[in-house]
Scaffold this active site. Structure first.
Site, PDB file in Angstrom:
ATOM      1  N   LYS A  88       0.831  -1.216   0.000  1.00 36.45           N
ATOM      2  CA  LYS A  88       0.000   0.000   0.000  1.00 36.45           C
ATOM      3  C   LYS A  88       0.861   1.260   0.000  1.00 36.45           C
ATOM      4  O   LYS A  88       0.686   2.141  -0.841  1.00 36.45           O
ATOM      5  CB  LYS A  88      -0.917   0.055   1.233  1.00 36.45           C
ATOM      6  CG  LYS A  88      -1.854  -1.118   1.399  1.00 36.45           C
ATOM      7  CD  LYS A  88      -2.728  -0.974   2.636  1.00 36.45           C
ATOM      8  CE  LYS A  88      -1.967  -0.884   3.945  1.00 36.45           C
ATOM      9  NZ  LYS A  88      -1.302  -2.115   4.372  1.00 36.45           N
ATOM     10  N   ARG A 133      -9.283   0.303   8.936  1.00 37.50           N
ATOM     11  CA  ARG A 133      -8.713  -0.987   9.328  1.00 37.50           C
ATOM     12  C   ARG A 133      -9.704  -1.846  10.098  1.00 37.50           C
ATOM     13  O   ARG A 133      -9.360  -2.939  10.518  1.00 37.50           O
ATOM     14  CB  ARG A 133      -7.466  -0.752  10.182  1.00 37.50           C
ATOM     15  CG  ARG A 133      -6.194  -0.779   9.336  1.00 37.50           C
ATOM     16  CD  ARG A 133      -5.041  -0.494  10.243  1.00 37.50           C
ATOM     17  NE  ARG A 133      -3.833  -1.158   9.854  1.00 37.50           N
ATOM     18  CZ  ARG A 133      -2.899  -0.603   9.093  1.00 37.50           C
ATOM     19  NH1 ARG A 133      -3.075   0.577   8.578  1.00 37.50           N
ATOM     20  NH2 ARG A 133      -1.790  -1.256   8.836  1.00 37.50           N
ATOM     21  N   ARG A 181      12.113  -5.811   4.854  1.00 35.79           N
ATOM     22  CA  ARG A 181      12.118  -4.430   5.370  1.00 35.79           C
ATOM     23  C   ARG A 181      12.723  -4.393   6.774  1.00 35.79           C
ATOM     24  O   ARG A 181      13.395  -3.419   7.123  1.00 35.79           O
ATOM     25  CB  ARG A 181      10.698  -3.863   5.382  1.00 35.79           C
ATOM     26  CG  ARG A 181      10.687  -2.392   5.766  1.00 35.79           C
ATOM     27  CD  ARG A 181       9.365  -1.722   5.512  1.00 35.79           C
ATOM     28  NE  ARG A 181       8.324  -2.257   6.375  1.00 35.79           N
ATOM     29  CZ  ARG A 181       7.042  -1.928   6.284  1.00 35.79           C
ATOM     30  NH1 ARG A 181       6.651  -1.074   5.352  1.00 35.79           N
ATOM     31  NH2 ARG A 181       6.147  -2.443   7.088  1.00 35.79           N
ATOM     32  N   ARG A 201      12.350  -1.313  11.142  1.00 37.71           N
ATOM     33  CA  ARG A 201      11.142  -0.701  11.710  1.00 37.71           C
ATOM     34  C   ARG A 201      10.689  -1.505  12.927  1.00 37.71           C
ATOM     35  O   ARG A 201      10.677  -2.740  12.888  1.00 37.71           O
ATOM     36  CB  ARG A 201      10.043  -0.656  10.632  1.00 37.71           C
ATOM     37  CG  ARG A 201       9.092   0.499  10.823  1.00 37.71           C
ATOM     38  CD  ARG A 201       8.183   0.660   9.653  1.00 37.71           C
ATOM     39  NE  ARG A 201       6.901  -0.013   9.872  1.00 37.71           N
ATOM     40  CZ  ARG A 201       5.870   0.068   9.047  1.00 37.71           C
ATOM     41  NH1 ARG A 201       5.974   0.783   7.946  1.00 37.71           N
ATOM     42  NH2 ARG A 201       4.762  -0.562   9.313  1.00 37.71           N
ATOM     43  N   ARG A 245       0.235  -8.646  13.536  1.00 37.42           N
ATOM     44  CA  ARG A 245      -0.389  -7.725  12.559  1.00 37.42           C
ATOM     45  C   ARG A 245      -1.203  -8.513  11.530  1.00 37.42           C
ATOM     46  O   ARG A 245      -2.285  -8.080  11.122  1.00 37.42           O
ATOM     47  CB  ARG A 245       0.699  -6.905  11.853  1.00 37.42           C
ATOM     48  CG  ARG A 245       1.212  -5.755  12.724  1.00 37.42           C
ATOM     49  CD  ARG A 245       2.580  -5.288  12.312  1.00 37.42           C
ATOM     50  NE  ARG A 245       2.620  -4.669  11.003  1.00 37.42           N
ATOM     51  CZ  ARG A 245       3.732  -4.514  10.287  1.00 37.42           C
ATOM     52  NH1 ARG A 245       4.890  -4.958  10.751  1.00 37.42           N
ATOM     53  NH2 ARG A 245       3.688  -3.926   9.130  1.00 37.42           N
TER      54      ARG A 245
HETATM   55  P1  B4P Z   1       4.059  -1.849   2.310  1.00 40.17           P
HETATM   56  O1  B4P Z   1       2.966  -2.868   2.269  1.00 40.17           O
HETATM   57  O2  B4P Z   1       4.001  -0.758   1.315  1.00 40.17           O
HETATM   58  O3  B4P Z   1       4.031  -1.379   3.827  1.00 40.17           O
HETATM   59  P2  B4P Z   1       3.067  -0.398   4.577  1.00 40.17           P
HETATM   60  O4  B4P Z   1       2.219   0.422   3.691  1.00 40.17           O
HETATM   61  O5  B4P Z   1       3.970   0.343   5.462  1.00 40.17           O
HETATM   62  O6  B4P Z   1       1.977  -1.275   5.349  1.00 40.17           O
HETATM   63  P3  B4P Z   1       1.775  -1.673   6.833  1.00 40.17           P
HETATM   64  O7  B4P Z   1       0.376  -2.187   6.897  1.00 40.17           O
HETATM   65  O8  B4P Z   1       2.855  -2.614   7.194  1.00 40.17           O
HETATM   66  O9  B4P Z   1       1.982  -0.399   7.776  1.00 40.17           O
HETATM   67  P4  B4P Z   1       1.137   0.899   8.200  1.00 40.17           P
HETATM   68  O10 B4P Z   1       2.096   2.017   8.153  1.00 40.17           O
HETATM   69  O11 B4P Z   1      -0.132   1.057   7.427  1.00 40.17           O
HETATM   70  O12 B4P Z   1       5.506  -2.453   2.120  1.00 40.17           O
HETATM   71  C1  B4P Z   1       6.066  -3.475   2.891  1.00 40.17           C
HETATM   72  C2  B4P Z   1       7.413  -3.925   2.315  1.00 40.17           C
HETATM   73  O13 B4P Z   1       7.208  -4.615   1.088  1.00 40.17           O
HETATM   74  C3  B4P Z   1       8.385  -2.784   1.984  1.00 40.17           C
HETATM   75  O14 B4P Z   1       9.681  -3.154   2.415  1.00 40.17           O
HETATM   76  C4  B4P Z   1       8.360  -2.695   0.461  1.00 40.17           C
HETATM   77  O15 B4P Z   1       9.581  -2.249  -0.096  1.00 40.17           O
HETATM   78  C5  B4P Z   1       8.077  -4.130   0.065  1.00 40.17           C
HETATM   79  N1  B4P Z   1       7.372  -4.236  -1.213  1.00 40.17           N
HETATM   80  C6  B4P Z   1       6.243  -3.554  -1.559  1.00 40.17           C
HETATM   81  N2  B4P Z   1       5.854  -3.895  -2.810  1.00 40.17           N
HETATM   82  C7  B4P Z   1       6.755  -4.851  -3.257  1.00 40.17           C
HETATM   83  C8  B4P Z   1       6.879  -5.609  -4.464  1.00 40.17           C
HETATM   84  N3  B4P Z   1       6.023  -5.485  -5.475  1.00 40.17           N
HETATM   85  N4  B4P Z   1       7.899  -6.476  -4.560  1.00 40.17           N
HETATM   86  C9  B4P Z   1       8.772  -6.622  -3.547  1.00 40.17           C
HETATM   87  N5  B4P Z   1       8.719  -5.926  -2.390  1.00 40.17           N
HETATM   88  C10 B4P Z   1       7.716  -5.042  -2.235  1.00 40.17           C
HETATM   89  O16 B4P Z   1       0.716   0.606   9.727  1.00 40.17           O
HETATM   90  C11 B4P Z   1       1.644   0.433  10.787  1.00 40.17           C
HETATM   91  C12 B4P Z   1       0.928   0.408  12.154  1.00 40.17           C
HETATM   92  O17 B4P Z   1       0.286   1.701  12.419  1.00 40.17           O
HETATM   93  C13 B4P Z   1      -0.229  -0.598  12.331  1.00 40.17           C
HETATM   94  O18 B4P Z   1       0.224  -1.891  12.678  1.00 40.17           O
HETATM   95  C14 B4P Z   1      -1.060   0.080  13.475  1.00 40.17           C
HETATM   96  O19 B4P Z   1      -0.500  -0.137  14.743  1.00 40.17           O
HETATM   97  C15 B4P Z   1      -0.946   1.561  13.152  1.00 40.17           C
HETATM   98  N6  B4P Z   1      -2.061   2.035  12.305  1.00 40.17           N
HETATM   99  C16 B4P Z   1      -1.955   2.537  11.022  1.00 40.17           C
HETATM  100  N7  B4P Z   1      -3.169   2.876  10.544  1.00 40.17           N
HETATM  101  C17 B4P Z   1      -4.065   2.596  11.558  1.00 40.17           C
HETATM  102  C18 B4P Z   1      -5.477   2.700  11.679  1.00 40.17           C
HETATM  103  N8  B4P Z   1      -6.236   3.136  10.659  1.00 40.17           N
HETATM  104  N9  B4P Z   1      -6.072   2.325  12.842  1.00 40.17           N
HETATM  105  C19 B4P Z   1      -5.350   1.881  13.867  1.00 40.17           C
HETATM  106  N10 B4P Z   1      -4.000   1.727  13.820  1.00 40.17           N
HETATM  107  C20 B4P Z   1      -3.359   2.081  12.676  1.00 40.17           C
END
Ligand code: B4P
Length: 186
Positions: A13, A88, A127, A133, A144
């Site tokens: 995402k 979420r 990552r 992280r 998660r």
């Molecule tokens: P991404 O999947 O892009 O990671 P993300 O957006 O950061 O998602 P995530 O759900 O983990 O975290 P968020 O910040 O929303 O990428 C992951 C990895 O994959 C990266 O290393 C990337 O390079 C790699 N990758 C991506 N595409 C690829 C491809 N095609 N090929 C190879 N590699 C690839 O949330 C973090 C925390 O914040 C949550 O756990 C929660 O505690 C809190 N939070 C956030 N939103 C919330 C909400 N609405 N309500 C409550 N808590 C919330």
């Protein structure tokens, strides 16, 4: 254009939203990034959120909604946005509808990135090595993914029944997936 990006942790995402914002010329609004910025700045909200995020649980709906509402009232989102990480759970999905109705900015498309669990685990482990992280350790990642299945997956059905959902295969190169997303947006 107003887009909601859905997908499990590691589904890409954040990666795709960062690229898509340049294509569509609208801001990327990530609740994860807003929360990480609050933690880094040591605000009262960030202090409350820190340990919850590190464990891999969801931060309280009230905190996240307040933060999102503030962000969606800024001038730059009036021409559209890509929302990443929200909603979420079903309560957040309903709260988002109420908020966007009030702002007269309904969602145009909801994109679900579909990725197999073994790929999610491999990406998050990658990552963890590259960025260290706090919530990418094996225990938090397992939690998660569990939270995603229990609380976030029902949101897919919610948008399906509202007729705005498009599913996009989220495996392959970052560029291939971006092109699929652009095609799905029509
Ligand atoms: P991404 O999947 O892009 O990671 P993300 O957006 O950061 O998602 P995530 O759900 O983990 O975290 P968020 O910040 O929303 O990428 C992951 C990895 O994959 C990266 O290393 C990337 O390079 C790699 N990758 C991506 N595409 C690829 C491809 N095609 N090929 C190879 N590699 C690839 O949330 C973090 C925390 O914040 C949550 O756990 C929660 O505690 C809190 N939070 C956030 N939103 C919330 C909400 N609405 N309500 C409550 N808590 C919330």
């Amino acid at each position: 254009m107003r887009i909601v990006l859905l997908g499990a942790p590691g589904s890409g995402k954040g990666t795709q939203a960062t690229l898509l914002k340049n294509r569509l010329n609208v801001p990327h609004v990530s609740t994860g990034e807003l929360l990480r910025a609050a933690v880094a700045a040591g605000t009262p909200l960030g202090k409350q959120a820190k340990s919850v995020m590190e464990s891999g649980s969801l931060v309280s709906d009230e905190i996240v909604l307040g933060m999102l509402e503030e962000r969606l009232c800024l001038d730059d989102v009036q021409r559209g946005f890509i929302l990443d990480g929200y909603p979420r759970n079903l309560a957040q999905a309903r709260a988002l509808d109420t908020l966007l109705d009030r702002l007269k900015q309904p969602v145009d498309k909801t994109l679900q990135l579909d990725v197999a669990e073994n790929t999610l685990l491999a990406r998050l482990a990658g990552r963890a090595k590259a960025e260290g992280r706090a919530d990418d350790n094996p225990q938090s990642v397992a939690h998660r993914l569990h939270v995603y299945q229990q609380q976030t997956a029902p949101v897919i059905d919610y948008y399906q029944s509202h007729g705005t959902l498009v599913r996009v295969p989220g495996e392959g190169s970052v560029e291939e997936i971006l092109e699929r997303i652009v095609a799905a947006l029509g």
